[in-house]
Design an enzyme around this catalytic site. Sequence first.
Site, PDB file in Angstrom:
ATOM      1  N   CYS A 198      22.038 -56.619 -17.817  1.00 42.45           N
ATOM      2  CA  CYS A 198      21.789 -55.177 -17.928  1.00 42.45           C
ATOM      3  C   CYS A 198      22.621 -54.535 -19.025  1.00 42.45           C
ATOM      4  CB  CYS A 198      22.034 -54.499 -16.592  1.00 42.45           C
ATOM      5  SG  CYS A 198      23.673 -54.794 -15.902  1.00 42.45           S
TER       6      CYS A 198
ATOM      7  N   GLY B 274      19.149 -53.013 -10.280  1.00 42.94           N
ATOM      8  CA  GLY B 274      17.821 -53.469 -10.679  1.00 42.94           C
ATOM      9  C   GLY B 274      17.206 -52.527 -11.695  1.00 42.94           C
TER      10      GLY B 274
ATOM     11  N   GLU C 215      22.740 -48.884  -9.983  1.00 45.07           N
ATOM     12  CA  GLU C 215      23.067 -49.516 -11.270  1.00 45.07           C
ATOM     13  C   GLU C 215      21.760 -50.038 -11.833  1.00 45.07           C
ATOM     14  OE1 GLU C 215      23.279 -52.074 -13.903  1.00 45.07           O
ATOM     15  OE2 GLU C 215      24.365 -53.397 -12.526  1.00 45.07           O
TER      16      GLU C 215
END
Length: 476
Positions: free
Chosen positions: A284, A228, A250
């Site tokens: 991401c 997140g 992560e």
Amino acid sequence: MTQYPALHMIIDGQKISGGGRRSFDVVNPATGEVIGALPLADPADLDRALEVAAKGFRIWRKSTPQERANVLQGAARLMLERADDLARIATQEQGKPFAEAKIELMMNVGLFNFYAGECFRIYGRELVRPDGQRSTVRHEPVGPVAAFAPWNFPLGNPGRKLGAPIAAGCSVILKSAEETPASALGVLQCLLDAGLPKEVAQAVFGVPDEVSTHLLGSPIIRKLSFTGSTVVGKHLARLATENMQRTTMELGGHGPVLVFGDADVDQVLDTAVGGKYRNCGQVCVSPTRFIVQEDVFERFRDGFIERAKAVKVGDGLEQGTQMGPMANPRRPEAIDRLIGNARDKGAKLGTGGERIGNRGFFYQPSVLSEIPLDADIMNEEPFGPIALINPFRDEESMIAEANRLPYGLAAYAWTADAKRQRRLATEIEAGMIGINTHMIGGADAPFGGVKWSGHGSEDGPEGVLACMVTKAVHEA
């Protein structure tokens, strides 16, 4: 069309719903319409999940590698059988095109099969000692894992969070995103249907801070795995220190893409534009800051704009859709703010910059160029369908810009110079680097970042070892 399923939690193999619990409305981002009501955990639910997880760890830590592999391989087979239904559910609640959801599901299949093999490759070692002495190093499961997964990959993120602990011999409590619950439940159900003991994996949903505080406040939990934002990741890391829980984080990124003058510009564009607008930019590792050498800047910028205008935006379940809506109403609002701030500071908008229609959360594929470095969008992860393209003079300045931010998840570079490729591999600060490619993931490759993008790895052997502790045993 696959009907959106009734929603529930899973605790000790039971489907939990109703009972006066609070609920969360799940919305189809293509229409803005409510498609499901998700029950949210109360403290009693979380206490029960913790109790069951403790029991599940006692059971699963004694399992054989073959038993763990059988479950993972069986779940992979079931995901293949249910692939179309699971992918349609993911598209309904997250918005991405069906084809992308199907690819995401297939990544889970590959990861589970790889982890099944890793069950037999958790090697220790024996140290050299004099006769009469024996010293060994062994890896053992860390314990019950609290795993928090976001909404952008509603199938893949739960797969990562569940697969590694199960391969290692841990139990796990999964809290996936409330926006995309049915996908996560579908992945867990494949594991349970493949023979995973019901005590080993639980799925709960709730108010995020309530759930994280409750679970991490318990000494039962021995590891936190979180994917997140950096802000939330720092908060959870602080919570985890109280009980000295191990962490895999992560977190966010702001992916730099270095395009040198010797690169094949058309090849870069053909690859980079699809990568940028994949999942509406809500990735991401999305390529975001295009750091382009001056002699090819205008050609690259104009080619990017041309290709961005051609991207077909629509409902992810409609044939031919290349980019679906953003996942929730917060995201278009954030992109509007960031683009507005950049334009106020002098950035040039090449295309996009507006929402599409008045139904759902659609946004135009957008391109900004010549953006001042003090613009918010050059320093905050935009997490949306926006490419940022700036000119730079030489390799030194391009590397400096790539490393300027505190993020270090994924980075990309395009150059035909072999010596430069090796320099970039060393000098760019990122956990993953793609050189002349945007393919940086694989079941056998570690996935993770450095600096504010987190620590630890998922996937690969490293993903399993992250769910284990190392023990040295000395005998005389």
